[in-house]
Write a protein that holds these residues in place. Structure first.
Motif, PDB file in Angstrom:
ATOM      1  N   HIS A 577     -25.308  19.587  23.150  1.00  0.00           N
ATOM      2  CA  HIS A 577     -25.905  18.265  23.324  1.00  0.00           C
ATOM      3  C   HIS A 577     -25.477  17.679  24.670  1.00  0.00           C
ATOM      4  CE1 HIS A 577     -21.893  17.428  21.733  1.00  0.00           C
ATOM      5  NE2 HIS A 577     -21.981  16.229  22.320  1.00  0.00           N
ATOM      6  N   LEU A 604     -27.546  13.154  23.186  1.00  0.00           N
ATOM      7  CA  LEU A 604     -28.885  13.676  22.885  1.00  0.00           C
ATOM      8  C   LEU A 604     -28.739  15.145  22.511  1.00  0.00           C
ATOM      9  CD1 LEU A 604     -31.984  13.147  22.959  1.00  0.00           C
ATOM     10  CD2 LEU A 604     -31.966  14.078  25.261  1.00  0.00           C
ATOM     11  N   TYR A 617     -36.593   9.252  26.321  1.00  0.00           N
ATOM     12  CA  TYR A 617     -35.866   8.794  25.139  1.00  0.00           C
ATOM     13  C   TYR A 617     -35.272   7.419  25.411  1.00  0.00           C
ATOM     14  CZ  TYR A 617     -36.196  13.720  23.958  1.00  0.00           C
ATOM     15  OH  TYR A 617     -36.673  14.968  23.678  1.00  0.00           O
ATOM     16  N   SER A 634     -29.659  12.952  15.884  1.00  0.00           N
ATOM     17  CA  SER A 634     -29.978  12.200  17.107  1.00  0.00           C
ATOM     18  C   SER A 634     -29.444  10.787  16.895  1.00  0.00           C
ATOM     19  CB  SER A 634     -31.483  12.180  17.339  1.00  0.00           C
ATOM     20  OG  SER A 634     -32.113  11.484  16.292  1.00  0.00           O
TER      21      SER A 634
END
Length: 2037
Positions: A577, A604, A617, A634
């Motif tokens: 991530h 993320l 995002y 998330s």
């Protein structure tokens, strides 16, 4: 055809065996740009998808080569590829025209130095005639000329000489066939490679501000403001000095070399003027706003002493402390945009971009030439390749800038940047709104070189070539193209870009002000899991674990512009991530406080449902430390935790970030993702259920889901589909053949996979974005099949234990086939290929052979003797490492499966399969080749290689495709074009099958194809066209000769379509003679069976030539070019270079000779292709017609019988083998003729002679006609500079007259009649004539290719000239060989009489063209042999030929080349000598030579009398040295003749001087012609010379008059000879045509006896000659627009034709008359005849011309300034510009007032003048312009000397000139012999003016149809109030009072009556105008009417006042008239008038 049977074995082998393993499967290493291929990191277990991707990117290409490729196909190579060196082997041929070029300059300069004065010319003349010939030095003589040798010996020696030093390959000299026709060229697709756009190299050279106090960092990227997109990644660099860099030492652990780059290569795929290079500059974070930090930079300057220096030092120290404390944080500082507009130039851009759209398929045209380009242009373009985007405008530039823009802290986002850039582009006014900083920036921008040393890719891999010694590397910067780029991935690339954009902490605590984000890529949640995969910036480590964004001081919601580039790990898991940590940075050092204050976190996950996450995002920010296992969710959807997470603003998305990937592993497309996932779940052991996106799939539903995903594949977006195309297709093919076991059930995906492939193929072809090659093949698919496709790996199947086969480990699976490396081949004719040897070092896993393979091997016949062509070498298996790969017996074969699917497909799928059949065909071939290769079946008989079922499928496929073609071809153009493409792909398929399958089987397919098409197609041209392209491809097979030549014996013949027949000749080994040789030249059924492909091709050619349907000409061109390309391939095939092989090959093509002879009437006749330019037409190429300039009937009629000596042969025309077919274009004809010459050159000469001996004379005449055309066709065109082409094509140096002779009067007999008929163009042929010229021009440029590129270098032109010179020489020598063959064969057969003329005609024709010395030497030798052998015949019967011969030989006697002159002199002397021996008096030859010389002198401007004199001297030397003749009067006669010739030559000296003055030249020629009044032959010649000169100047009427005079001369002679009532009675009959003709009657009996030998012996002194002259005169009159005269001419011709009962010609004549009368009706008044000027010459400089007056006739609408400019210019060149003056007025010239050192020219416009009585007869416009000899001009004057004055003092002088002859005459200027003058008094001038005005009014009023504008204009001029010196003023001056002088009463009255009529006409005009006006003109009309009434009122008293004396009663009427006449014009004598003025 038996002669082909006893071919030696070795000969056959030499022609190249037909090896069994024709195809070769080779592995070629993939080219890699980098030193090491891009690979995932080591030590990671990759998942199967990544493994597959990597494997696809690094595995070798698998290419199927043709082993013998290039044997036959290289042929065209020599034509194109190696032509570079080819010309070095050629001998330079010498041509007269080229030796002249060098001396031209002196000729041209001539007239300028020589004063063109008649006097001087006449003084020069005697000097010439006194020139004693004997004082000259003769040329060397031919040694053996006078030696007695037998004719046979003579011929043998000639032949030996001709055979030496010949060029062996005729077609190597011939320009290669037009690529448009070359369908057999299958372009080798481009290798798939990484996409690179236009590459520019950007070097940062200087970046500094006025003060240097701290380190600065630059970040460079490209932006496209139109698309509002960043189009490249960032390039980080800095130019800091070591001392400044030292400030940061504690923050940089290491500095890697790769981060020190200062130059980068940017790539731009879609250039536009809106691209900007933006350089952003950052500095280390310090306290204060950007503006505060920038302040010192604005005010301080380095180098200033005192306080400033101290300040700078202080700032520097301050900066150092900031760097040490805050060195790892940056702040934005400044930026600068650089427009790249000047690099991507706009104008070229627009054009190029349209073009590239065309390339990618937009606006895709069917024009094959465009597609040829496209084939080479995919979207891969590098700057240095030729076909990229606009490169021409890119040169290296160094740009300097000295102002930077300060960054605005609140406007840092990309959006703001685009706004700034748009403003900057508009006005550069940005500077007023944004503060600027002074500084220096120097950037060098240049096109990136192809190979740049030490360069790194975006992944930092070093590129080749890599030099270690460079200190700084260059970096390639990754492009983000604005639109999709459709290029499949070929390298492993896996990059992720993170763009933090905005953070909103506005509602946060006060502490969050200077915010930065730390970005990390984590592989777990522990802080130590941060991976070092982030690319570092400049001057630091290559990879880092974290990166900080730049800080905006005191901003709670900052914008970020950072780009974080991450190298993604190959294997991603749920743990990976992105972690974002937010900090506040305190700039001021506080005691004990840390620099960073933590504000929060966000993250993320990289994968969502196993899929890479990309896009925008909005992430929430957590305030506290993150909980355990946070990374698998998330942040928006994280489940509630204990303790709960604290979020900024209650879980709102306050942080906006964008993530983008550039990856060749992650598809980023749902459909593809699903497909790949499911495929891999089948292949590897996975646990079910599996997750795909957000659905779970169990094992049971796997099959259904996979089928669904296969079907949906085509729904994916085009870009990802293309990017992963190779992998997708590989997978689908794998599924097609691999039986899958799912949940214990066997699943079959074949059909789904096949249909999906079809759908993909369909959508790729239909996409407008993708390019196609010239055969319409999608380039991506073509590359895939050619390089990438390989048989799906059988090892993939999970094999159950004990299945009898050992599974091979996956690692080795790509290498099981054994590897050889090779360079790609393919059937592109234009590249020769090299095959390297196989690579023995690679070890191969041996696999056990299964049962099937064993059975195949055991069934192999070990005894090869029975196999076809047993002598073919065995042991061709050079792949020692080959082995059979494992194939379990239930395994499907890919080729069989594919064929089956093609056969069983239905509906839309089937339609697409056949529409894009090429793809499936190529797949079939490649898979078959691999199958044969893998199973070692090469040694097997071909029949048993493939299963019967498969063969049936192939048969079905071919049959279906053929039906498809037949169905499509008749539809609208788009579909028929598709049909052509399918047809071509089918042909290539069968072409390839010939190398794999049994050839008998393939031939059957071909036969079925041909039959099937014939049954289905009605349109002949389409049918032939389709079959032709098909056959052309098959015949380009490298074993084509074997396929055709060796079908002879039954033992070796494969199963051909008619095997029974192939064995018929097996036993016969008889010699040629046993057979009827002529049969070999026919296309018989037997021939077609034995030579299958050639037979088919010839059949198509014959059909095409026979057909006469619409559009057939294109088909004919195709047919001929197919055969030509075949012959070219033999000529250039090294296997065929031996003479005996060539003879065999030529024998194969003998039937072509028969076909060509049959098509003779259709050939384009090059002999007349330029005759018609003589008619002065212009035309436009659009009118071009295919059938231009054909011979049609002419030759056809000639064939009817022998050409000569049959006066009116009563042969019925019906017996002619005559057919009316479409005529061929010039290029088609030329190609056909070169094929003919090739066969004649290479065939067995004995065979040719025997064939000729057997031919009937009709056929022989055909051959001679063919040779005649060949001569003109292969004429040498000279070294053409590109601009010369068209003019040279239109105006040849040869004359109209010679061509006229050639055309009109070729012999008598039926053939002569035919020639007459055809070569005078028929009535409506005139337009064809125009087109013909244009057609010829066009084809000339094609054939010479001189206009294709205007900028040919001199070397290229020389090389081209060298090759075409050799071609012309070789072609003409072959023609000469043929003529020798004909002479020998016919001489043996005793039929020589009628052939001699034909042979001579061809020889003489060839001498008329520009020939090389090589040819001329041989030609003259042949001529001398002919003269020696057939002298008597020649002088008695071939009189005309003899005359022609004299002229041609004499022409060569004036050659500037010694060899030619020597040969010509010898020939001419021999001609005289044999003529004398034959008749003991050579007066006829004497006359012919004299006439020839006169004609030569008259027409040839470049002819050199000096050389001719030397030749005359040489002939004299021969005569003196000829001991045998000394006793005869011969030498004396020769000397007499030569002196006569010498005197004629002296005329030329004069003519040379006047070359630039056409009138003077014509006068001189006229004088010479007049001098020959007593020698009709010579006068006729000179009249024709004059006609020729006039025609060149487009004076057609004068040219026609010359011919009328010539005809009158002939008529005089004929009437003296015999009295025939249908013939004209001498020249009197011609009076109606022109009164001048009577001067030809001067010849009378006492001066001349027509019976004397040699007098009037020319061909024109006959009835046909007379008709010929008159017909050509009529043509010229017609061209000149004098149609009435055409009628008069034909009045003389018609009685003669009637007497000869020549109804065919009468038809033609009457049609021409009808045309002439039509033209009179239609053009009547619209014709323009000449304009006339009086020209007077004054001044002693003019010599004879002084005080001479002429009337010049100039072309219609010539203005006075034009002729004035011409004459002034010409005489200015002669005497010097200052010495010539033009007198501007027309008043009489007083010589005493002129400067004696000057030359004066007076030019006046004159009009034809007629007395009133004449006007009664001259009614029409034509009559007023024809036969005129009186002209008038007027000169206004006043008594006091001024030209103009008041009305009452204005006089006018009318001068009437009379010329010696009437116009039109045989020249364009005629002397004035008389002048009369009349003076008009002022009142008479007024009367004349008023009459004129009244006439104008009357004409305007009565005009039909009425013309309102014209009427109003005339009315306005008559009644307008403001008209100066208008009617009213005239009336007031002359009519106000009655004159005192009674003599003026009559004039007064006359003027009064004029006014009366005038005012009446005005009234009529006003009334008429009322009816014509429109509503808006009413007011104007009222105004006109008012003016009219006013004028009428004013005039009334004057008009009504009569003179009473005039109205007394009168007795004698006529005396009054007399007195009136005496008074009205007072005649003055010329002298008195000149005194009075």
């Amino acid at each position: 055809m038996t002669q082909l049977n006893n071919l030696d074995l070795d000969l056959a082998q030499e022609l190249g065996d037909f090896p069994e393993d024709d195809l070769d499967v080779v592995f070629t290493p993939k080219e890699c740009r980098t030193l090491q291929p891009s690979m995932p990191e080591d030590g990671v277990e990759l998942d199967s998808h990544v493994k597959d991707c990597v494997q696809t990117y690094i595995r070798e290409w698998l290419i199927v080569n043709r082993k013998n490729q290039g044997n036959s196909d290289t042929c065209s190579l020599k034509n194109k590829g190696s032509r570079k060196d080819f010309h070095k082997t050629l001998q330079k041929q010498t041509f007269e025209s080229e030796t002249l070029d060098s001396s031209d300059a002196t000729f041209q300069a001539g007239p300028q130095q020589v004063p063109a004065v008649a006097e001087e010319a006449s003084r020069a003349a005697p000097a010439c005639s006194d020139l004693e010939l004997r004082s000259l030095q003769p040329d060397p003589r031919l040694e053996h000329l006078l030696r007695h040798v037998s004719a046979e010996e003579f011929e043998r020696l000639n032949e030996e000489a001709r055979r030496t030093n010949r060029h062996p390959e005729l077609l190597a000299l011939y320009p290669s066939v037009d690529e448009e026709d070359a369908v057999e060229i299958r372009p080798v697709p481009d290798r798939p490679k990484e996409h690179l756009g236009n590459r520019i190299l950007v070097k940062l050279q200087t970046l500094k501000f006025d003060i240097e106090i701290e380190p600065l960092f630059a970040c460079i990227a490209l932006y496209d403001i139109k698309e509002r997109k960043k189009i490249s990644e960032n390039f980080h660099c800095d130019l800091n000095s070591d001392s400044l860099r030292g400030f940061l030492r504690c923050h940089t652990p290491s500095i890697d070399l790769s981060t020190q780059a200062r130059s980068a290569i940017f790539s731009v795929t879609y250039p536009s003027p809106d691209i900007y290079l933006v350089i952003k500059i950052e500095k280390v974070l310090q306290q204060g706003e950007i503006g505060d930090c920038a302040e010192p930079y604005m005010v301080l300057k380095e180098g200033e002493a005192g306080k400033t220096k101290e300040k700078i030092e202080k700032l520097k120290a301050q900066a150092e402390s900031f760097c040490q404390r805050l060195g790892k944080y940056r702040m934005p500082f400044a930026w600068i945009p650089i427009s790249l507009n000047s690099f991507f130039n706009v104008s070229t851009l627009e054009r190029e971009i349209q073009e590239t759209e065309g390339l990618n398929g937009k606006g895709f045209s069917s024009d094959k030439k465009a597609t040829l380009l496209q084939a080479r242009r995919l979207s891969e373009r590098g700057f240095n390749s030729e076909d990229n985007y606009p490169t021409s405008t890119l040169n290296s530039k160094t740009l300097s800038h000295n102002t930077f823009f300060k960054q605005e802290g609140d406007r840092l986002s990309d959006e703001d940047l685009f706004k700034f850039l748009a403003d900057f582009k508009r006005s550069s006014s940005l500077q007023r709104r944004i503060k600027t900083l002074p500084g220096t920036l120097k950037v060098e921008i240049s096109p990136a070189p192809e190979n740049i040393g030490y360069c790194l890719t975006p992944e930092l891999l070093p590129l080749k070539p890599f030099s270690e010694n460079r200190n700084r590397p260059h970096k390639e910067i990754l492009e983000f193209p604005i639109r999709e780029v459709y290029v499949p991935h070929t390298i492993y690339r896996n990059l992720l870009y993170v763009y933090p954009q905005r953070l909103n902490f506005a509602n946060r605590l006060a502490s969050a002000r200077n915010i930065t984000i730390k970005i990390q890529f984590m592989c777990g949640e522990d802080p130590s899991c941060a991976m070092p995969v982030i690319f570092g910036k400049s001057s630091g480590p290559e990879f880092v674990q974290e990166i900080y964004t730049a800080i905006t001081y005191h901003n709670k919601s900052p914008d970020f512009y950072e780009e974080v580039k991450i190298k993604l790990p190959a294997k991603l898991t749920e743990k990976h991530h992105l972690l974002f940590t937010f900090y506040h940075i305190s700039c001021q050092p506080k005691q004990g406080a840390s620099v960073e204050t933590l504000l929060g976190y966000s993250w993320l996950p990289i994968l969502l449902n196993d899929r890479l996450q990309t896009g925008h995002y909005s992430l929430p920010v957590a305030l506290d430390k993150l909980p355990l296992h946070y990374s698998i969710h998330s942040p928006e959807k994280i489940p509630s935790q204990m303790p709960p997470i604290k979020w900024v603003e209650g879980h709102k998305g306050v942080f906006i970030v964008e993530v983008q990937a550039v990856s060749s592993v992650h598809t980023q497309d749902n459909h593809l993702e699903k497909f790949f996932t499911l495929c891999h779940s089948l292949e590897s052991q996975v646990t079910f259920p599996i997750r795909v996106m957000d659905q779970k799939i169990t094992e049971a539903s796997l099959e259904h889901e996979l089928k669904l995903s296969i079907i949906c594949l085509n729904s994916s977006r085009l870009e990802p589909l293309v990017l992963f195309l190779h992998l997708v297709l590989d997978k689908l093919f794998q599924l097609a053949v691999q039986p899958m076991v799912i949940a214990g059930q066997t699943a079959n995906f074949s059909q789904f996979a096949f249909e999906s492939v079809v759908a993909i193929v369909n959508s790729l072809h239909n996409s407008k974005e993708l390019s196609k090659d010239q055969h319409g093949r999608n380039c991506l698919l073509a590359s895939y099949v050619y390089y990438v496709f390989r048989l799906p790996d059988p090892q993939r199947e999970v094999v159950k234990p004990g299945g009898g086969s050992s599974a091979i480990s996956t690692e080795s699976r790509y290498y099981t086939f054994g590897r050889t490396s090779a360079v790609s081949v393919g059937s592109k004719l234009l590249q020769s290929r090299v095959i390297s040897c196989s690579n023995p070092d690679i070890t191969v896993t041996q696999a056990a052979t299964d049962e099937e393979v064993k059975s195949i091997i055991s069934s192999k016949p070990m005894d090869h003797s029975s196999s076809r062509m047993s002598y073919y070498a065995e042991g061709t298996n050079d792949m020692s490492g080959l082995c059979a790969s494992t194939r379990p017996s239930n395994k499907k074969h890919f080729h069989e499966e594919l064929a089956l699917q093609m056969v069983v497909s239905t509906g839309m799928v089937r339609e697409s399969v056949f529409k894009y059949a090429w793809f499936f065909f190529e797949l079939l071939i490649k898979s078959m080749a691999q199958y044969v290769h893998n199973t070692e079946k090469q040694d097997n008989q071909r029949r048993s290689r493939f299963s019967d079922r498969f063969k049936d499928d192939i048969t079905t496929i071919v049959s279906v495709v053929t039906s498809e073609i037949a169905a499509l071809v008749v539809k609208p153009p788009k579909e028929s074009e598709q049909a052509e493409k399918i047809n071509i792909s089918l042909a290539f398929f069968l072409y390839d099958l010939l190398s794999l399958m049994d050839r008998g089987f393939v031939f059957n397919l071909i036969k079925h194809y041909c039959n099937q098409l014939s049954n289905k197609l009605n349109s002949l041209s389409t049918l032939i066209s389709m079959r032709l392209e098909f056959l052309r491809i098959l015949c380009s097979h490298e074993h084509y000769l074997n396929l055709n030549l060796f079908f002879m014996t039954s033992a070796s013949a494969p199963a051909s379509p008619s095997p029974s027949l192939s064995s018929q000749n097996s036993s016969s080994c008889s010699s040629f003679q046993d057979q009827k040789i002529t049969g070999m030249f026919d296309l018989s059924a037997e021939y077609r069976q034995q030579h299958f492909l050639t037979g088919l091709l010839f059949t198509e050619l014959a059909a095409a030539l026979d057909a006469d349907s619409e559009g057939i000409s294109k088909v004919q061109r195709k047919a001929v070019s197919a055969i030509l390309s075949l012959l070219s391939s033999h000529d250039l095939d090294p296997r065929c270079s031996k003479k005996e092989v060539k003879i065999k090959i030529a024998a194969l093509y003998l039937p072509l000779v028969g076909i060509i002879l049959d098509s003779l009437p259709q050939l384009h006749d090059f002999t007349i292709s330029d005759t018609r330019s003589g008619k002065g037409r212009t035309g436009n190429p659009e009118e071009e017609q295919e059938s231009s300039g054909a011979i049609n009937q002419n030759v056809a009629l000639a064939i009817a019988g022998s050409q000569f000596n049959i006066r009116n042969s009563g042969l019925p025309l019906v017996s002619l083998p005559y057919r009316q077919s479409a005529t061929l274009g010039p290029d088609t004809t030329r190609n056909l003729l070169i094929c003919f010459l090739w066969i004649m050159k290479n065939a067995d000469q004995n065979l040719i002679q025997k064939w000729i001996a057997d031919l009937p004379s009709m056929q022989l005449n055909r051959i001679l006609d063919l040779l005649f055309i060949c001569v003109s066709c292969f004429e040498y065109k000279g070294k053409q500079s590109s601009d010369k082409v068209s003019t040279q094509a239109l105006q040849k140096s040869r004359d109209v007259k010679a061509r006229l002779e050639e055309a009109l009067l070729r012999g008598e007999g039926a053939r002569g009649e035919m020639m007459k008929r055809c070569r005078i163009p028929a009535g409506n042929d005139r337009s064809a004539g125009v087109n013909e010229n244009l057609r010829w021009r066009k084809e000339q440029t094609q054939w010479r290719q001189a206009n294709e590129r205007q900028d040919k270098t001199k070397a290229e032109l020389d090389q081209e000239a060298l090759i075409s010179g050799n071609l012309a020489t070789e072609a003409n020598l072959i023609i000469l060989d043929m003529q020798e063959n004909i002479i020998q064969a016919s001489f043996a057969a005793e039929c020589r009489d009628n052939l001699l003329g034909g042979v001579l005609k061809v020889l003489v024709n060839s001498l008329g063209y520009d020939q090389s010395t090589t040819y001329l030497t041989h030609c003259f030798a042949t001529l001398r042999a002919l003269i020696a052998k057939f002298g008597d015949l020649l002088f008695e019967e071939e009189v005309e030929q003899c005359a022609d011969l004299c002229q041609r030989v004499l022409h060569h006697c004036s050659s500037s080349i010694d060899i030619t002159r020597t040969q010509a002199c010898a020939t001419l002397y021999l001609l005289m000598r044999y003529s004398f021996n034959s008749t003991s008096n050579f007066s006829r030859v004497k006359m012919q030579v004299t006439m020839s010389l006169a004609s030569l002198v008259g027409k040839s401007p470049e002819f050199n009398e000096e050389f001719l004199r030397r030749s005359l001297r040489t002939i004299l030397a021969y005569a003196e040295e000829d001991t045998d003749m000394q006793a005869t009067p011969f030498p004396i006669q020769v000397e007499e003749l030569l002196c006569n010739l010498n005197s004629i030559l002296s005329d030329t000296v004069k003519m040379r001087e006047f070359q630039e003055d056409p009138e003077m030249l014509m006068d001189l020629m006229y004088r010479i012609a007049k001098g020959y009044q007593t020698s009709p032959d010579l006068r006729l010649t000179w009249l024709q010379n004059m006609a020729e000169k006039h025609t060149k100047r487009k004076c057609y009427t004068e040219a026609a008059m010359c011919l009328v005079h010539a005809a009158a001369l002939v008529a005089e002679y004929l009437s003296m000879l015999e009295d025939r009532n249908y013939l004209p009675v001498g020249s009197v009959t011609f009076q109606n045509i022109s009164s001048n003709v009577l001067e030809e009657s001067a010849v009378s009996d006492d001066v001349l006896s027509p019976d004397e030998d040699g007098i009037c012996s020319g061909r024109y002194f006959s009835e046909s000659g007379l008709v010929g002259l008159l017909e050509q005169a009529a043509e010229l009159f017609s061209t000149g627009g004098l149609y009435e005269t055409v009628n008069e001419v034909y009045k003389i011709v018609i009685p003669i034709l009637e007497a000869h009962r020549d109804f065919r010609k009468l038809t033609l004549t009457h049609s021409k008359l009808q045309k002439a009368f039509d033209s009179i009706i239609n053009k009547g008044q619209k014709r323009m005849f000449g304009t006339y000027f009086r020209v007077g010459f004054y001044g002693s400089k003019f010599g004879d011309l002084d005080e001479q007056e002429f009337v010049y006739k100039e072309p219609a609408i010539t203005k006075l300034p034009e002729i004035s400019h011409r004459l002034e210019g010409f005489y200015g060149q002669c005497f010097g510009e200052d010495a010539v003056e033009v007198i501007k007025d027309s008043a009489p010239v007083d010589k005493r007032k002129l400067d004696p050192n000057k030359a004066y020219i007076q030019i006046t416009f004159v009009e034809p003048y007629f007395d009133e009585y004449e006007m009664k007869d001259r009614i029409t416009y034509f009559e007023k312009n024809f036969n005129i000899c009186r002209f008038m001009y007027t000169t206004p004057f006043t008594m006091d000397g001024r030209p103009r004055g008041e009305l009452c003092e204005q006089y006018k002088r009318n001068t009437i000139l009379t010329t010696m002859h009437a116009f039109p005459y045989i020249k364009t200027r005629i002397n004035v012999i008389q002048r009369e003058e009349f003076i008009l008094t002022p009142i008479e001038v007024a009367i004349e003016d008023m009459r004129k005005k009244t006439q104008e009014l009357t004409a305007a009023t009565n005009q039909e149809p009425p013309d309102a504008k014209m009427l109003q204009m005339v009315l306005q001029g008559s009644v307008g109030a403001t008209v100066n010196q208008g009617p009213l003023e005239v009336a007031q001056v002359f009519l106000a009072e009655i004159p005192a002088d009674p003599k003026l009463y009559r004039h007064h009255n006359k003027l009064r009556l004029c006014f009366k009529e005038f005012i009446m006409r005005c009234g009529e005009a006003v009334e008429k105008n009322r009816h014509l006006i429109t509503a808006d003109q009413r007011e104007y009309h009222q105004e006109l009417k008012r003016n009219y009434m006013k004028l009428k009122e004013n005039l009334r008293p004057m008009i009504e006042r009569k003179i009473p004396e005039l109205y007394k009663p009168v007795v004698k009427v006529h005396s009054i008239r007399e007195s009136f006449r005496n008074h009205s014009f007072r005649k003055y004598d010329a002298q008195t008038s000149s005194q009075s003025t």
